[in-house]
Design a protein around this motif. Structure first.
Motif, PDB file in Angstrom:
ATOM      1  N   SER A 150       4.245  -7.679  13.530  1.00  0.00           N
ATOM      2  CA  SER A 150       5.583  -7.076  13.512  1.00  0.00           C
ATOM      3  C   SER A 150       6.130  -6.914  12.097  1.00  0.00           C
ATOM      4  O   SER A 150       7.257  -6.510  11.910  1.00  0.00           O
ATOM      5  CB  SER A 150       6.541  -7.916  14.359  1.00  0.00           C
ATOM      6  OG  SER A 150       6.485  -9.265  13.982  1.00  0.00           O
ATOM      7  N   LYS A 157       5.970 -10.719  23.430  1.00  0.00           N
ATOM      8  CA  LYS A 157       6.627 -11.164  22.188  1.00  0.00           C
ATOM      9  C   LYS A 157       7.984 -11.813  22.501  1.00  0.00           C
ATOM     10  O   LYS A 157       8.387 -12.778  21.844  1.00  0.00           O
ATOM     11  CB  LYS A 157       6.779  -9.996  21.211  1.00  0.00           C
ATOM     12  CG  LYS A 157       5.457  -9.647  20.507  1.00  0.00           C
ATOM     13  CD  LYS A 157       5.580  -8.417  19.624  1.00  0.00           C
ATOM     14  CE  LYS A 157       6.167  -8.731  18.277  1.00  0.00           C
ATOM     15  NZ  LYS A 157       5.239  -9.500  17.409  1.00  0.00           N
ATOM     16  N   GLU A 158       8.684 -11.298  23.525  1.00  0.00           N
ATOM     17  CA  GLU A 158       9.941 -11.932  23.949  1.00  0.00           C
ATOM     18  C   GLU A 158       9.663 -13.341  24.496  1.00  0.00           C
ATOM     19  O   GLU A 158      10.412 -14.285  24.216  1.00  0.00           O
ATOM     20  CB  GLU A 158      10.631 -11.081  25.019  1.00  0.00           C
ATOM     21  CG  GLU A 158      11.267  -9.808  24.480  1.00  0.00           C
ATOM     22  CD  GLU A 158      11.722  -8.866  25.591  1.00  0.00           C
ATOM     23  OE1 GLU A 158      11.653  -9.254  26.781  1.00  0.00           O
ATOM     24  OE2 GLU A 158      12.145  -7.741  25.261  1.00  0.00           O
ATOM     25  N   THR A 197       7.246 -15.210  23.588  1.00  0.00           N
ATOM     26  CA  THR A 197       6.922 -16.023  22.398  1.00  0.00           C
ATOM     27  C   THR A 197       8.200 -16.532  21.741  1.00  0.00           C
ATOM     28  O   THR A 197       8.299 -17.706  21.374  1.00  0.00           O
ATOM     29  CB  THR A 197       6.108 -15.190  21.384  1.00  0.00           C
ATOM     30  OG1 THR A 197       5.069 -14.503  22.054  1.00  0.00           O
ATOM     31  CG2 THR A 197       5.494 -16.063  20.317  1.00  0.00           C
ATOM     32  N   ASP A 198       9.192 -15.643  21.599  1.00  0.00           N
ATOM     33  CA  ASP A 198      10.466 -16.027  20.972  1.00  0.00           C
ATOM     34  C   ASP A 198      11.130 -17.171  21.747  1.00  0.00           C
ATOM     35  O   ASP A 198      11.678 -18.102  21.145  1.00  0.00           O
ATOM     36  CB  ASP A 198      11.424 -14.829  20.912  1.00  0.00           C
ATOM     37  CG  ASP A 198      10.954 -13.757  19.942  1.00  0.00           C
ATOM     38  OD1 ASP A 198      10.102 -14.067  19.076  1.00  0.00           O
ATOM     39  OD2 ASP A 198      11.415 -12.601  20.051  1.00  0.00           O
ATOM     40  N   VAL A 257       9.199 -20.384  20.929  1.00  0.00           N
ATOM     41  CA  VAL A 257       9.477 -20.801  19.545  1.00  0.00           C
ATOM     42  C   VAL A 257      10.872 -21.431  19.455  1.00  0.00           C
ATOM     43  O   VAL A 257      11.046 -22.513  18.873  1.00  0.00           O
ATOM     44  CB  VAL A 257       9.351 -19.599  18.578  1.00  0.00           C
ATOM     45  CG1 VAL A 257       9.932 -19.935  17.201  1.00  0.00           C
ATOM     46  CG2 VAL A 257       7.894 -19.178  18.433  1.00  0.00           C
ATOM     47  N   GLU A 258      11.863 -20.751  20.041  1.00  0.00           N
ATOM     48  CA  GLU A 258      13.247 -21.261  19.982  1.00  0.00           C
ATOM     49  C   GLU A 258      13.358 -22.629  20.660  1.00  0.00           C
ATOM     50  O   GLU A 258      14.065 -23.523  20.185  1.00  0.00           O
ATOM     51  CB  GLU A 258      14.209 -20.265  20.646  1.00  0.00           C
ATOM     52  CG  GLU A 258      14.553 -19.075  19.754  1.00  0.00           C
ATOM     53  CD  GLU A 258      15.119 -17.884  20.536  1.00  0.00           C
ATOM     54  OE1 GLU A 258      15.623 -18.098  21.667  1.00  0.00           O
ATOM     55  OE2 GLU A 258      15.042 -16.754  20.017  1.00  0.00           O
ATOM     56  N   ASN A 269      11.716 -25.251  18.360  1.00  0.00           N
ATOM     57  CA  ASN A 269      12.562 -25.395  17.164  1.00  0.00           C
ATOM     58  C   ASN A 269      13.798 -26.229  17.475  1.00  0.00           C
ATOM     59  O   ASN A 269      14.179 -27.112  16.708  1.00  0.00           O
ATOM     60  CB  ASN A 269      12.988 -24.020  16.631  1.00  0.00           C
ATOM     61  CG  ASN A 269      11.955 -23.427  15.680  1.00  0.00           C
ATOM     62  OD1 ASN A 269      11.196 -24.154  15.041  1.00  0.00           O
ATOM     63  ND2 ASN A 269      11.915 -22.113  15.585  1.00  0.00           N
ATOM     64  N   GLY A 273       3.603 -17.336  16.380  1.00  0.00           N
ATOM     65  CA  GLY A 273       4.637 -16.744  17.221  1.00  0.00           C
ATOM     66  C   GLY A 273       5.215 -15.441  16.718  1.00  0.00           C
ATOM     67  O   GLY A 273       5.664 -14.627  17.504  1.00  0.00           O
ATOM     68  N   LYS A 274       5.164 -15.212  15.401  1.00  0.00           N
ATOM     69  CA  LYS A 274       5.784 -13.986  14.875  1.00  0.00           C
ATOM     70  C   LYS A 274       4.872 -12.772  15.067  1.00  0.00           C
ATOM     71  O   LYS A 274       5.326 -11.696  15.455  1.00  0.00           O
ATOM     72  CB  LYS A 274       6.099 -14.173  13.381  1.00  0.00           C
ATOM     73  CG  LYS A 274       6.816 -12.983  12.779  1.00  0.00           C
ATOM     74  CD  LYS A 274       7.028 -13.146  11.284  1.00  0.00           C
ATOM     75  CE  LYS A 274       7.665 -11.888  10.697  1.00  0.00           C
ATOM     76  NZ  LYS A 274       7.648 -11.893   9.229  1.00  0.00           N
TER      77      LYS A 274
END
Length: 377
Positions: A196, A290-291, A293-294, A297-298, A301, A310-311
């Motif tokens: 991305s 990808k959503e 993944t976010d 990750v969140e 975190n 994840g990016k």
């Protein structure tokens, strides 16, 4: 499952896609399938290298302006199959380097071919494989000055399992390193569509790469083709052995000996994948993962973990310092009924990490993250 028969087990382990294949793609496969029932539409064995139209479309879609042409493309039944064909191509006498951690198929196929020497249990490594350590400390790119010369370098970017995509500058160093050493880079770009930022999607974006590299890729993680099976390998005409013989000619011999070509129905699907509508549909599929993944990750975190990847990839690489990755895997499975993947399964460099895959239905990913928060809050 035996221990907890009523458990709602969620798998975020093996990287298998879960979302339906876009209809623009399946309708092309259905049409080709029905055509096989007609005299005009029937076809038997096809070219082992793949159908001409598909090879041309792959070259144009993924390698436009990079000097890769239709006859440099070999269509396959997936990247994993091609990795083993490369090993047959190179034989048992070559030396091999891999990222550590990396996708296990590189090492395991080397073992089967007899390239690796004995497994050294004390260091969890095979004697003849050069493990290029990729850690948070070196930004998940190996210190090439500490890597010994090998004939072949397997390199995956974005990387499975770390999710890290190498930069243009890093890949330029890798290409120069291969040139200095007379090595061949086998570049695995199976996750390129997940990039991305402006990191390269192909090794052939790097000047001089065509003289030292071949690239393998797949529709598995773009179109949900994990069961359909379709991929490709690009081998430039400039890639020569030290005696001047083209690598592509040898690979052509391997393909014609070991393979009868990808399914004609799957290839019809591949052609639909690289149509304008197909590319748009694949981007939507990739966007969905990808959503996911976010969300993962969140979640980690927010729980205070060191989270990597994840990016640019559908994998999240989570650090559990000082802990065995199998112990972490077992605790998560036991207490949350969520399957992850222990990092040590990807090589000794994965110890202390787990990989969480973003391939899953949205409600399963949200539920898994709710359970992670309960466990680690």
């Amino acid at each position: 499952m035996l221990k907890y028969p009523d458990a709602q087990v969620i798998s975020l382990g093996i990287g298998d896609t879960t979302e339906p294949i876009p209809e623009v793609i399946t309708s092309a496969m259905a049409k080709r399938s029905y055509a096989l029932s007609t005299v005009e539409g029937y076809s038997g064995y096809g070219a082992e290298q793949g159908e001409k139209q598909l090879r041309a479309a792959i070259a144009e879609t993924y390698y436009e302006n990079l000097g890769i042409e239709e006859d440099d493309i070999f269509v396959s039944d997936g990247a994993k199959s091609d990795i083993s064909r490369f090993q047959v191509l190179f034989g048992s006498k070559v030396t091999m380097a891999v990222q550590d951690p990396s996708y296990p198929a590189y090492v395991d196929s080397s073992v089967i071919l007899g390239q690796t020497g004995q497994f050294q249990k004390d260091v969890e490594k095979y004697g003849n494989i050069e493990y290029m350590k990729c850690t948070p400390e070196n930004g998940f790119f190996p210190d090439l000055s500490a890597v010994r010369r090998t004939d072949i370098i397997f390199f995956c970017s974005p990387n499975n399992p770390t999710g890290y995509a190498a930069s243009r500058e890093q890949l330029t160093r890798l290409v120069e390193f291969a040139k200095e050493n007379g090595s061949i880079i086998v570049y695995d770009s199976a996750y390129a569509m997940y990039v991305s930022d402006d990191n390269p999607r192909s090794i052939f974006e790097i000047p001089g790469a065509k003289e030292v590299s071949m690239e393998v890729s797949s529709f598995s993680k773009y179109a949900g083709f994990t069961g359909v099976r379709l991929g490709w390998t690009a081998i430039p005409k400039e890639l020569l052995y030290s005696d001047g013989f083209p690598v592509a000619k040898d690979f052509n011999r391997i393909v014609c000996t070991c393979f009868n070509g990808a399914s004609n129905i799957a290839q019809a699907g591949g052609l639909a994948c690289v149509s304008p509508e197909g590319i748009k549909a694949m981007h939507e599929v990739v966007g969905f993962y990808k959503e996911n993944t976010d969300i993962i990750v969140e979640t980690f975190n927010s729980l205070g973990f060191k989270v990597y990847g994840g990016k640019n990839a559908p994998y999240v690489w989570i650090h559990f310092p000082g802990q065995s990755s199998w112990d972490v895997f077992s605790e998560i499975l036991e207490k949350t009924h969520v399957v992850t993947t222990p990092g040590s399964g990807f090589g000794p460099g994965g110890e202390g990490f787990i990989r969480v895959s973003a391939f899953g239905h949205r409600e399963n990913v949200l539920e898994a993250c709710r359970r992670f928060k309960q466990l680690y809050k």
